[in-house]
Design a protein around this motif. Structure first.
Motif, PDB file in Angstrom:
ATOM      1  N   LEU A  73       0.828  -1.212   0.000  1.00 45.98           N
ATOM      2  CA  LEU A  73       0.000   0.000   0.000  1.00 45.98           C
ATOM      3  C   LEU A  73       0.862   1.262   0.000  1.00 45.98           C
ATOM      4  O   LEU A  73       0.500   2.270  -0.622  1.00 45.98           O
ATOM      5  N   ALA A  74       2.003   1.200   0.665  1.00 46.95           N
ATOM      6  CA  ALA A  74       2.919   2.348   0.656  1.00 46.95           C
ATOM      7  C   ALA A  74       3.510   2.534  -0.741  1.00 46.95           C
ATOM      8  O   ALA A  74       3.651   3.672  -1.219  1.00 46.95           O
ATOM      9  N   GLN A  75       3.822   1.430  -1.410  1.00 50.57           N
ATOM     10  CA  GLN A  75       4.355   1.514  -2.769  1.00 50.57           C
ATOM     11  C   GLN A  75       3.336   2.126  -3.730  1.00 50.57           C
ATOM     12  O   GLN A  75       3.702   2.785  -4.701  1.00 50.57           O
ATOM     13  N   GLU A  76       2.056   1.919  -3.451  1.00 44.32           N
ATOM     14  CA  GLU A  76       0.992   2.464  -4.294  1.00 44.32           C
ATOM     15  C   GLU A  76       0.608   3.895  -3.906  1.00 44.32           C
ATOM     16  O   GLU A  76      -0.250   4.507  -4.534  1.00 44.32           O
ATOM     17  N   GLY A  77       1.230   4.397  -2.864  1.00 47.45           N
ATOM     18  CA  GLY A  77       0.966   5.774  -2.458  1.00 47.45           C
ATOM     19  C   GLY A  77      -0.238   5.942  -1.557  1.00 47.45           C
ATOM     20  O   GLY A  77      -0.718   7.069  -1.367  1.00 47.45           O
ATOM     21  N   LEU A  78      -0.727   4.842  -0.978  1.00 43.68           N
ATOM     22  CA  LEU A  78      -1.908   4.927  -0.124  1.00 43.68           C
ATOM     23  C   LEU A  78      -1.569   4.975   1.363  1.00 43.68           C
ATOM     24  O   LEU A  78      -2.417   5.342   2.179  1.00 43.68           O
ATOM     25  N   LEU A  79      -0.356   4.605   1.713  1.00 45.05           N
ATOM     26  CA  LEU A  79       0.109   4.713   3.097  1.00 45.05           C
ATOM     27  C   LEU A  79       1.418   5.481   3.132  1.00 45.05           C
ATOM     28  O   LEU A  79       2.215   5.422   2.191  1.00 45.05           O
ATOM     29  N   GLU A  80       1.621   6.202   4.229  1.00 39.85           N
ATOM     30  CA  GLU A  80       2.890   6.876   4.490  1.00 39.85           C
ATOM     31  C   GLU A  80       3.467   6.278   5.767  1.00 39.85           C
ATOM     32  O   GLU A  80       2.801   6.251   6.802  1.00 39.85           O
ATOM     33  N   VAL A  81       4.693   5.787   5.674  1.00 37.38           N
ATOM     34  CA  VAL A  81       5.354   5.166   6.821  1.00 37.38           C
ATOM     35  C   VAL A  81       6.456   6.093   7.310  1.00 37.38           C
ATOM     36  O   VAL A  81       7.388   6.428   6.563  1.00 37.38           O
ATOM     37  N   TYR A  82       6.356   6.514   8.571  1.00 40.69           N
ATOM     38  CA  TYR A  82       7.340   7.398   9.167  1.00 40.69           C
ATOM     39  C   TYR A  82       8.047   6.655  10.296  1.00 40.69           C
ATOM     40  O   TYR A  82       7.426   6.351  11.329  1.00 40.69           O
ATOM     41  N   PRO A  83       9.327   6.325  10.133  1.00 41.52           N
ATOM     42  CA  PRO A  83      10.062   5.615  11.193  1.00 41.52           C
ATOM     43  C   PRO A  83       9.974   6.347  12.522  1.00 41.52           C
ATOM     44  O   PRO A  83      10.105   7.576  12.575  1.00 41.52           O
ATOM     45  N   GLN A  84       9.733   5.601  13.553  1.00 43.39           N
ATOM     46  CA  GLN A  84       9.620   6.108  14.925  1.00 43.39           C
ATOM     47  C   GLN A  84       8.358   6.931  15.158  1.00 43.39           C
ATOM     48  O   GLN A  84       8.101   7.350  16.284  1.00 43.39           O
TER      49      GLN A  84
END
Length: 240
Positions: A73-84
């Motif tokens: 989903l992140a690769q498709e631009g639907l999720l944003e993953v922020y470390p920590q």
């Protein structure tokens, strides 16, 4: 969030080894497909925080298929993953909405011109049935169903012109555009103009009037620009 069993919808495997493979694949896709649908339908609105742990508990699965789904989903631009910091449903990116709209306009204007030259009778029937269902949906508003019918209307035009793979490319590019379209449908149930535009397109194809059909399609898709301005003003927290 629905509580789905990890065995939902699976048929009995032929061996213990294949059971592990089949179950792993099916669970991963089940989590991914459900989360994607909830994001696109705005049941998980832009900006919503989600966690692997909570999703795994809700789906009653291990965290591995959830983690794999998050990556897709992140690769498709639907999720944003922020470390920590955590994982969030991505905001709707206005520039990507416009780029997808631009691509659709160019391709759909070309396709509807092709449809005016030749369009299979069975696909005409499909379009007519679709219009009937759109009208029914207007009487008993169902945002998700209307969005689905809208998509099916346009995909039928591509299928009738033997351009289904082109439609697949459009779908892959349109996740941000589709969320803005879904937001528009859910915020305003006056769909008469949308349905009438579709009906006029079908009539233009039947009349083999390529100029009129192309103009209608252009007008139809450029409405997104006006809708987007209104939506950004009404739901500023949903947009980037």
């Amino acid at each position: 969030m629905p509580k789905l069993s990890s065995k939902a919808g699976l048929s009995p495997p032929s061996s213990p080894h294949s059971a592990l493979i089949k179950q792993s694949y099916s669970v991963r896709d089940l989590v991914y497909d459900t989360l994607k649908q909830q994001i696109l339908s705005l049941k998980l609105p832009p900006g919503t925080a989600i966690s692997e742990k909570e999703i795994a508990l809700d789906f009653q699965v291990s965290r591995t298929p959830v983690r794999e789904s998050f990556v897709r989903l992140a690769q498709e631009g639907l999720l944003e993953v922020y470390p920590q910091r955590g994982t969030y449903v991505s905001l709707i990116q206005v520039d990507l909405v416009e780029e997808a709209r631009f691509m659709r306009e160019q391709l759909e204007r070309a396709v509807i011109r092709l449809a005016c030259s030749h369009f299979p009778a069975e696909q005409f029937t499909t379009l007519e049935q679709n219009l009937t269902q759109q009208q029914q949906c207007q009487h008993e508003p169902d945002d998700g169903r209307m969005f689905q019918l809208d998509e099916e209307f346009h995909s039928t035009l591509f299928a009738g012109c033997n351009k289904s793979k082109t439609w697949t490319v459009i779908e892959q590019m349109s996740v941000h555009l589709n969320r803005s379209r879904m937001l528009r449908l859910s915020s305003n149930h006056h769909w008469d103009h949308l349905i009438e535009q579709h009906r006029s397109m079908v009539q233009a194809i039947q009349q083999q009037n390529a100029e009129k059909a192309e103009h209608l399609m252009q007008e139809h898709l450029r409405q997104t620009v006006t809708d987007l301005a209104v939506l950004r003003s009404t739901y500023p927290s949903y947009f980037q």
